[in-house]
Scaffold this active site. Structure first.
Site, PDB file in Angstrom:
ATOM      1  N   ARG A 265       0.771  -1.226  -0.103  1.00  0.00           N
ATOM      2  CA  ARG A 265       0.034   0.010  -0.131  1.00  0.00           C
ATOM      3  C   ARG A 265       0.796   1.181   0.105  1.00  0.00           C
ATOM      4  NH1 ARG A 265      -4.743  -1.911   4.389  1.00  0.00           N
ATOM      5  NH2 ARG A 265      -5.085  -3.755   3.297  1.00  0.00           N
ATOM      6  N   ARG A 280       2.489   0.764  10.338  1.00  0.00           N
ATOM      7  CA  ARG A 280       1.905   1.217   8.805  1.00  0.00           C
ATOM      8  C   ARG A 280       2.998   1.117   8.017  1.00  0.00           C
ATOM      9  NH1 ARG A 280      -2.677   3.856   8.059  1.00  0.00           N
ATOM     10  NH2 ARG A 280      -2.999   4.240  10.189  1.00  0.00           N
ATOM     11  N   GLU A 352      -6.164  -0.923  15.319  1.00  0.00           N
ATOM     12  CA  GLU A 352      -6.598  -1.866  14.337  1.00  0.00           C
ATOM     13  C   GLU A 352      -5.786  -3.227  13.845  1.00  0.00           C
ATOM     14  OE1 GLU A 352      -8.231  -0.274  10.650  1.00  0.00           O
ATOM     15  OE2 GLU A 352      -8.304  -2.083   9.604  1.00  0.00           O
ATOM     16  N   SER A 355     -10.016  -6.044   9.871  1.00  0.00           N
ATOM     17  CA  SER A 355     -11.276  -5.511   9.502  1.00  0.00           C
ATOM     18  C   SER A 355     -12.202  -6.555   8.869  1.00  0.00           C
ATOM     19  CB  SER A 355     -10.932  -4.234   8.530  1.00  0.00           C
ATOM     20  OG  SER A 355     -11.823  -3.333   8.308  1.00  0.00           O
ATOM     21  N   ARG A 393       1.384  -6.528  12.371  1.00  0.00           N
ATOM     22  CA  ARG A 393       0.724  -5.976  13.824  1.00  0.00           C
ATOM     23  C   ARG A 393       0.630  -6.803  14.856  1.00  0.00           C
ATOM     24  NH1 ARG A 393      -3.655  -1.183  11.342  1.00  0.00           N
ATOM     25  NH2 ARG A 393      -2.006  -0.136  10.620  1.00  0.00           N
TER      26      ARG A 393
END
Length: 419
Positions: A265, A280, A352, A355, A393
């Site tokens: 990403r 991130r 988070e 999801s 994560r």
RNA sequence: GGAGAGGUGGCCGAGCGGUCGAAGGCGGCUCCCUGCUAAGGAGUUGAGCGGGUUUCCCCGCUCCGAGGGUUCAAAUCCCUCCCUCUCCGCCA
């Protein structure tokens, strides 16, 4: 993609529901309706012309066979004239259709009625918590400090190789990463009935259109030069599109797929956010869960999906909470989404880690994934996806939650047999 | 990367300028036959879009790997691309 028939027959409902995401969509719906009308008028005119043309063309064949050369020649001229008109209309229609498709592909999914209305993540609703955040008798360090001190996370060399938001992992960290992937895949395949899949991570543009990343979010994606391929931002893309343009048999459903893939990403628009550590990254590992189900089952399946993802955190004994996203925070393709957030001690809050969304038939309509029922009628399937979990994560959460005063960290019990 | 072969409906497979949305077979569905099953017989069986009627009936358009072109007319002829197979080369 929304059903144009729904927009046509019930524009006020669509506008009302979409306005819970953003007020700006109302105008877009009006635009779509206008273009749709233009489009259909053109189609009608064009088809009538073609019907006429086809009729005459068939006659010509007959006339020639009967030796009526002159009449045939006259008919030819007639068709010629029609063809000119058809050509022109076709060009017009192509233009209108292009505009129509772009607009329709740019409208987000309608939020499920149960989704709380709200503007942004502040208004997400906590559903449940699991586990107690640990009380430290020392100041807990962020994972980047732990990782650098142990010599297992290397941000400098990550930047040297690839730039910011890229990391190198050595030894223990790299190994835990691999162990987590195995743990997750084993859990989902052995206990939750998923089929393990290995997929390409480079995909064609139409595949990304199928799941909703294109055409609107191109700036979030990495595109390879010289070739019309993109790096996937999530395995949801490859897994969901496995059945693009297929008509499945009813008895084949539901389908449960899980895959480990790296994800890529660009994180456009997240400048300055979470710049430190591995929270991130431009490249990260994820084990993804995808379900392809019959419409009537999809909300049940969503609840199950969340629990399947939660199970990973329970096994790892990491405290987390489940929140339901409000309308304003909902992703483009989702009708309803639960986020799972893991406790991050150094930030003293939940972040988070998964999801889980039901997109209903939004992606199915784009990717043309259908099934044939017992009566032989075709329907769009419902598609769901969820992280099970984001691996980097999870590693970060382990490092921080299991950290010791001496600067090291312990390993969750379940992980030991994977090391 | 080079040479050759090929891509047709759920599957197999014919068609190689009009009568082709496409023969034939298999499979599926319905019915008949039958004590039951097997076998046999008859019929039926693709998708998308638009319109009419408003329900599951009719009409039209489009689709024979994709995109262009020739022609009054293309599954059929020409061009480009993609994919599959075989052989060679290269390579983890």
């Amino acid at each position: 993609m929304l059903d144009i028939k729904l927009i046509r027959s019930n524009p006020d409902f669509v506008k009302e529901r979409l306005s819970t995401r953003d007020k700006a969509y109302s105008k877009m719906i009006d635009e779509i309706l206008a273009v749709d009308e233009e489009r259909r008028a053109l189609i009608k005119e064009l088809e009538d012309l073609k019907a006429e043309k086809n009729r005459i063309s068939k006659q010509i064949g007959v006339l020639f066979r009967e030796g009526k050369k002159e009449e045939a020649e006259k008919a030819k001229e007639e068709v010629h004239a029609k063809n000119k008109k058809i050509d022109q209309l076709e060009r017009e229609l192509k233009d209108v259709e292009k505009r129509f498709n772009y607009l329709l592909l740019s409208v987000p999914n309608i939020p499920h009625p149960s989704v709380p209305v709200g503007e942004d993540e502040e208004e997400n609703v906590e559903i449940r918590r699991w586990g107690e955040p640990r009380r430290f008798d020392f100041e807990p360090l962020p994972h980047w400090d732990i990782g650098e001190k142990m010599g297992i996370l290397d941000f400098e060399r990550g930047a040297k190789l690839s730039g910011s938001r890229f990391t190198v992992m050595y030894g223990y960290a790299a190994k835990i990463e691999r162990a987590l992937i195995s743990l997750m895949l084993d859990l989902h395949t052995k206990k939750h009935g998923y089929t393990e899949v290995w997929t390409p991570v480079l995909v064609k543009p139409e595949i990304l259109t199928g799941t909703g990343q294109l055409p609107k979010f191109e700036e979030d994606l990495y595109k390879v030069c010289d070739e019309d391929l993109y790096l996937i931002p999530t395995a949801e893309v490859s897994l969901t599109n496995l059945h693009a343009n297929e008509i499945l048999k009813e008895e084949e459903l539901p389908k449960y797929y899980t895959a480990y893939t790296p994800c890529f990403r660009r994180e456009a628009g997240s400048h300055g956010k979470d710049v430190r550590g591995i929270l991130r990254q431009h490249q990260f590992d994820k084990v993804e869960l995808v379900k392809i189900v019959k419409p009537e089952d999809s909300y049940n399946e969503l609840e199950k999906l969340v629990k399947e993802a939660e199970k990973v955190l329970q096994l790892l004994e990491l405290p987390y909470r489940v929140v339901e996203l409000c309308t304003g925070d909902l992703g483009f393709s989702a009708s309803k989404t639960y986020d799972i957030e893991v406790w991050v001690p150094s930030q003293n809050r939940y972040r988070e880690i998964s999801s889980c969304s039901n997109t209903e038939d939004f992606q199915a309509r784009r990717a043309k994934i259908r099934y044939k029922d017992k009566e032989g009628k075709n329907h769009f399937v419902h598609t769901l996806n969820g992280s099970g979990l984001a691996v980097g994560r999870t590693l970060l959460a382990i490092m921080e939650n299991y950290q010791r005063k001496d600067g090291g960290f312990d390993l969750p019990e379940v992980l030991k047999k994977y090391m």
